[in-house]
Each structure stands twice: as C-alpha cells, then as structure tokens.
Design a protein around this motif. Structure first.
Motif, PDB file in Angstrom:
ATOM      1  N   ALA A  37       0.841  -1.191   0.000  1.00 25.66           N
ATOM      2  CA  ALA A  37       0.000   0.000   0.000  1.00 25.66           C
ATOM      3  C   ALA A  37       0.880   1.247   0.000  1.00 25.66           C
ATOM      4  CB  ALA A  37      -0.912   0.005   1.220  1.00 25.66           C
ATOM      5  N   VAL A  38       0.317   2.345  -0.467  1.00 22.99           N
ATOM      6  CA  VAL A  38       1.034   3.623  -0.444  1.00 22.99           C
ATOM      7  C   VAL A  38       1.442   3.949   0.992  1.00 22.99           C
ATOM      8  CG1 VAL A  38       0.808   6.108  -0.789  1.00 22.99           C
ATOM      9  CG2 VAL A  38      -0.111   4.530  -2.498  1.00 22.99           C
ATOM     10  N   GLY A  39       2.685   4.355   1.179  1.00 17.92           N
ATOM     11  CA  GLY A  39       3.198   4.673   2.506  1.00 17.92           C
ATOM     12  C   GLY A  39       3.874   3.502   3.201  1.00 17.92           C
ATOM     13  N   GLU A  40       3.680   2.303   2.677  1.00 17.50           N
ATOM     14  CA  GLU A  40       4.266   1.101   3.276  1.00 17.50           C
ATOM     15  C   GLU A  40       5.721   0.959   2.852  1.00 17.50           C
ATOM     16  OE1 GLU A  40       3.442  -3.756   3.312  1.00 17.50           O
ATOM     17  OE2 GLU A  40       1.930  -2.363   2.508  1.00 17.50           O
ATOM     18  N   THR A  41       6.545   0.381   3.734  1.00 20.13           N
ATOM     19  CA  THR A  41       7.928   0.046   3.389  1.00 20.13           C
ATOM     20  C   THR A  41       8.042  -1.464   3.230  1.00 20.13           C
ATOM     21  OG1 THR A  41       8.598  -0.077   5.719  1.00 20.13           O
ATOM     22  CG2 THR A  41       8.865   2.045   4.606  1.00 20.13           C
ATOM     23  N   LYS A 114      10.290   2.471   0.083  1.00 21.88           N
ATOM     24  CA  LYS A 114       9.055   3.069   0.597  1.00 21.88           C
ATOM     25  C   LYS A 114       8.165   3.383  -0.591  1.00 21.88           C
ATOM     26  CE  LYS A 114       7.037   6.533   3.604  1.00 21.88           C
ATOM     27  NZ  LYS A 114       7.276   7.567   4.641  1.00 21.88           N
ATOM     28  N   ALA A 115       6.923   2.900  -0.520  1.00 24.13           N
ATOM     29  CA  ALA A 115       5.973   3.129  -1.603  1.00 24.13           C
ATOM     30  C   ALA A 115       5.435   4.553  -1.531  1.00 24.13           C
ATOM     31  CB  ALA A 115       4.830   2.121  -1.506  1.00 24.13           C
ATOM     32  N   ALA A 161      -3.312   8.394  -0.743  1.00 27.77           N
ATOM     33  CA  ALA A 161      -2.736   9.572  -1.387  1.00 27.77           C
ATOM     34  C   ALA A 161      -1.227   9.409  -1.495  1.00 27.77           C
ATOM     35  CB  ALA A 161      -3.074  10.821  -0.587  1.00 27.77           C
ATOM     36  N   ALA A 162      -0.668  10.094  -2.481  1.00 21.76           N
ATOM     37  CA  ALA A 162       0.780  10.009  -2.692  1.00 21.76           C
ATOM     38  C   ALA A 162       1.538  10.562  -1.499  1.00 21.76           C
ATOM     39  CB  ALA A 162       1.165  10.776  -3.952  1.00 21.76           C
ATOM     40  N   VAL A 163       2.664   9.910  -1.203  1.00 21.34           N
ATOM     41  CA  VAL A 163       3.551  10.348  -0.124  1.00 21.34           C
ATOM     42  C   VAL A 163       4.651  11.204  -0.723  1.00 21.34           C
ATOM     43  CG1 VAL A 163       5.158   9.600   1.666  1.00 21.34           C
ATOM     44  CG2 VAL A 163       3.068   8.286   1.218  1.00 21.34           C
TER      45      VAL A 163
END
Length: 199
Positions: A37-41, A114-115, A161-163
């Motif tokens: 998922a976005v924000g996941e490492t 990091k995504a 949302a984009a990080v």
C-alpha cells in the motif's frame, strides 16, 4: 552386436546433461513480486549465486522508478561493499576485489523501499554485457564476466494519497534558516522594547 554393462554405463554418463558445467552466476531480486500500500515500506534482497564458480568482484546496477518508490540500502554481511550509491532512479552496488575469491550464494544488500504512490514499480537489474553501466560478476581470473542470468522485480502499489518524501537538503534547510532568522529578530526586538521601557 553385444555391449558390455560397463560400456553402456560409460555411454550414459557421457550423454547425460551436466547442470553445473559451464554454469554462470545469477543476480536476483527477492521477492520478484509483491503488493503493498502507499506509505508502506518493504524489503527487497539482492542475491548473488556464483553457480559454483569463484568470483573476484561483483557489481550490481539496478534501475527503479523514483516517482513510485524511495530506496534505502542496507549492506549484506558476507561480502564487504565498497560502493553503495542511490541516484535518481539508479542503485549501484559493488564489492571491489574479493580476497579470497568468493564461491556460493549470499545477499549482497537489502533495499528498503518506501511506496510513494499507486502504480507498478519495476526494479530492473541492468545486464547488457557492457563494460560500464551494467551488472558484472567477474570470475576468478579477474577479467571474464560470468554473469549469465538476472531476475528483476515488479511491485504493485495501491491505494491512498501520494507520499511526498521529505528532502534532506535544500528546502528544509532554507525554511529552518528563515524561521531561525525571524525568531532571532523577534527576540532582539523584544529585548530592545524591554530596555526602552526600563529607561
């Protein structure tokens, strides 16, 4: 015509495929696929397998999409990395000359990604055979590239949302400098006002 058992066995041995003879080295990313998922490492290992041959140096060049992922390199423990750089979209890993030569399978490094935003992030081990800009596994003679196979990775990022990565230079320092200058001005102005009131 009669064949002896010994002769038949000899023929079978000569005709049987030898899986190790002439085998080359392999560089692989593991896992080769993953959904995050976005924000996941997530961690991706860069694995060297020498194919049973001794190697004198290793260089891995990996292309990635800086708009989708942000990497941090964690060196492996078996081989000393003399080069570990991250430019925009390019990771370069290198061991320098290995003394003694290395034979076996090991993790060169772990890439902690990091995504940043949704999309399909490809991490591609560059293998063109060129002297520069390509991954190379040098044999014991110090000249021959014995790399024969690479396994790259594809990582699916979804949701959210984009990080926006926090910059380590430039904007942050400028903001802090402006803030610090303004704060100092306010302190000095307040001290001057108190001085005037006391007079």
């Amino acid at each position: 015509m009669k064949f002896s058992i010994a002769g038949l066995l000899l023929v079978l041995v000569l005709l049987a495929p030898n899986k190790t003879f002439g085998a080359g080295a392999t560089l692989s990313l593991s896992p080769v696929t993953k959904s995050v998922a976005v924000g996941e490492t997530f961690n991706v290992s860069v694995i060297l397998d020498t194919g049973g041959q001794a190697v004198s140096s290793v260089a891995a060049v990996i292309n990635y999409d800086p708009l989708l992922v942000s990497p941090v390199i964690i060196p492996g423990t078996d081989l000393v990395m003399t080069k570990s750089t991250v430019a925009s979209g390019l990771i370069t890993l290198g061991t320098g000359t290995l003394t003694p030569n290395y034979t076996g399978s090991t993790t060169l490094a772990i890439i902690n990604f990091k995504a940043l935003k949704a999309g399909t992030a490809q991490a591609t081990i560059i293998f063109t055979g060129a002297a520069t800009g390509s991954s190379v596994v040098t044999g014991a003679n110090g000249t021959t590239n014995i790399l024969s196979l690479v396994n790259s990775g594809v990582y699916t990022i979804s949701g959210g949302a984009a990080v926006i990565p926090v910059p380590t230079t430039g904007a942050v320092e400028n903001t802090l400098m402006i803030f610090g200058t303004g704060l100092l001005f306010l302190i000095m102005s307040g001290a001057g006002l108190l001085w005037n009131l006391k007079r």
